[in-house]
Write an enzyme that holds these catalytic residues in place. Sequence first.
Site, PDB file in Angstrom:
ATOM      1  N   LYS A   1      31.546  69.020   4.446  1.00 30.48           N
ATOM      2  CA  LYS A   1      32.365  69.681   3.423  1.00 30.48           C
ATOM      3  C   LYS A   1      32.152  69.033   2.061  1.00 30.48           C
ATOM      4  CE  LYS A   1      35.506  71.434   6.775  1.00 30.48           C
ATOM      5  NZ  LYS A   1      36.438  71.039   7.796  1.00 30.48           N
TER       6      LYS A   1
ATOM      7  N   ASP B   1      42.538  77.268   4.590  1.00 28.36           N
ATOM      8  CA  ASP B   1      42.211  77.605   5.986  1.00 28.36           C
ATOM      9  C   ASP B   1      42.883  78.923   6.407  1.00 28.36           C
ATOM     10  OD1 ASP B   1      40.488  75.873   7.315  1.00 28.36           O
ATOM     11  OD2 ASP B   1      42.027  74.345   7.635  1.00 28.36           O
TER      12      ASP B   1
ATOM     13  N   GLN C   1      42.121  68.217   8.755  1.00 24.28           N
ATOM     14  CA  GLN C   1      41.211  68.385   9.892  1.00 24.28           C
ATOM     15  C   GLN C   1      42.014  68.357  11.205  1.00 24.28           C
ATOM     16  OE1 GLN C   1      37.777  68.655   9.029  1.00 24.28           O
ATOM     17  NE2 GLN C   1      37.626  69.381  11.133  1.00 24.28           N
TER      18      GLN C   1
END
Length: 282
Positions: free
Chosen positions: A49, A118, A93
């Site tokens: 990322k 997300d 995460q």
Amino acid sequence: MATIIDGKAVAQKTKAAVAEETKRMSQRPGLAVIIVGDDPASRVYVNGKRKDCEECGIYSEEYTLPADAGQKALLELIDALNAQDNIDGILCQLPLPAGYDYDEKEVIYRIDPSKDVDAFHPFNVGRIMIGDYDFLPCTPAGVMHLMDEYQINPEGKRCVVLGRSNIVGKPQSMLLLHRHGTVTVCHSRTPNMEEVVREADILISAVGKPGIVTADMVKPGAVVIDVAMNRNEAGKLCGDVDFESVQKVASYITPVPGGVGPMTRAVLMKNTLTAAKLHGKH
Ligand code: NAP
């Protein structure tokens, strides 16, 4: 022989388009990634990322908390990032380390919906349900993007999704429905799944079991999208689909690796750009 869908190339194109936009912006979009514990797989994702952010002209911050940091410290970090103007997207995460008292749901709910790149927050999930959204979850949106690039239109097609998780299967089925597919979702309690799969014009597999989709289950000419990322007995990355045999029957197929995975990452960059625009950056 099926056309192999090149997820890497489409992801590159998507990221290049994001980079093109951020280059013209006076304020850079910013993404914060939180990782709790030292799971090596999560570390690999986070490093990826960071690289994507560099490529796309997105400012990035990384926070690594020890596995035993606790829910309170994690929520305090999220609160601080929610208030930070240079951060447009916050990603924690998941899964959080097992064996500690973490509440993932509370973590997801705590992220400001306008920074929820997300698209896991119930506010965003609800908006997706009614087709009025700012963000789409990265993996299902990546699948739709791949189909668009290859001019695969779900309208009027029989679409079968294997898996009903909140992050892949359920939103994937909703996105196909929005695009006028006739959608069936299968899961671990679906009897005669093979028969359902055989009817699919478009098959999307997100189960997490290597080899669960074999050539005899696939209708000739079907589009087969493999979302899964599994390790086979030899420790090699693989999907749910028996690629070698299914590519002889399908019209289009995604490889693993190099299919949906890179697109998931590219959509995260797109969502961070969208979030920055929502926050008035231009
Ligand atoms: P998950 O939460 O474990 O969900 C798996 C789903 O598969 C569940 O709905 C489960 O049914 C269903 N299932 C399990 N066994 C089955 C069977 N024998 N037949 C039919 N359905 C079955 O997994 P996930 O998070 O959605 O991820 C799925 C896969 O996608 C994993 O391999 C994951 O690594 C991969 N993934 C890839 C990306 C990417 O960027 N490419 C992103 C996210 C996930 P029940 O609901 O009945 O238990």
